[in-house]
Scaffold this active site. Structure first.
Site: not given
Ligand code: ATP
Ligand code: MG
Length: 138
Positions: A9, A57, A85, A91, A102, A112, A115
């Site tokens: 990212k 967000f 993962r 996350t 992370r 973070n 992805h």
């Molecule tokens: P990704 O989908 O990017 O692999 P993830 O599956 O761990 O990450 P998701 O819940 O799918 O997390 O959220 C997608 C992305 O949105 C996160 O990786 C982060 O960049 C952002 N994000 C998630 N939760 C928050 C939050 N509470 N505040 C700000 N940004 C967030």
């Molecule tokens: Mg995700």
């Protein structure tokens, strides 16, 4: 053998730590069978993260994901989705296990660093969104 889709990212490309992240990926046994540096457009980012479109967000996420180039990747290995993962970590980097990407590199819950796809079906969709089959050399 399984494939998963990864994005390094904007916070990571900006800080020049894509090599460190790739080292962790390769140390896990996953093979990087395709990768390219791209600038996500706003419409691509919105489509890619459409599952989060109702989240508070979402707008910030789109702004962040389009703020700098990203590296999109196809990773291959045994249980690739789960393996990736696991090495990504939670996350929120404060909740991530020691040694994960992370924990080591993420700045906060938004910035973070990586992805990774959450399932096989999701991985195939995400790979096809960014790559043509002839760009992937397994
Ligand atoms: P990704 O989908 O990017 O692999 P993830 O599956 O761990 O990450 P998701 O819940 O799918 O997390 O959220 C997608 C992305 O949105 C996160 O990786 C982060 O960049 C952002 N994000 C998630 N939760 C928050 C939050 N509470 N505040 C700000 N940004 C967030
Ligand atoms: Mg995700």
């Amino acid at each position: 053998m399984q494939r998963t889709f990864s994005i390094i990212k904007p916070d990571a490309t900006k800080r020049n730590i894509t090599g460190s992240i790739n080292n962790i990926i390769e140390d896990s046994g996953l093979r990087i069978i395709a990768q390219k540096r791209i600038q996500l457009s706003v419409s691509q980012a919105k489509e890619f993260y459409s599952i989060h479109s109702e989240k508070s967000f979402f707008n910030d996420l789109i702004k962040y994901m389009t703020s700098e180039p990203v590296i999109v990747q196809v990773l291959e290995g045994s249980e690739a989705v789960l393996t990736y993962r696991n090495i990504m970590g939670a996350t929120d980097p404060n909740q991530a296990d020691e040694g994960t990407i992370r924990k080591l590199h993420a700045l906060n819950v938004q910035e973070n660093s990586v992805h990774g796809s959450v399932s096989n079906v999701n991985a195939e969709k995400e790979i096809n969104f960014f790559f043509k089959e002839d760009e992937i050399v397994g």
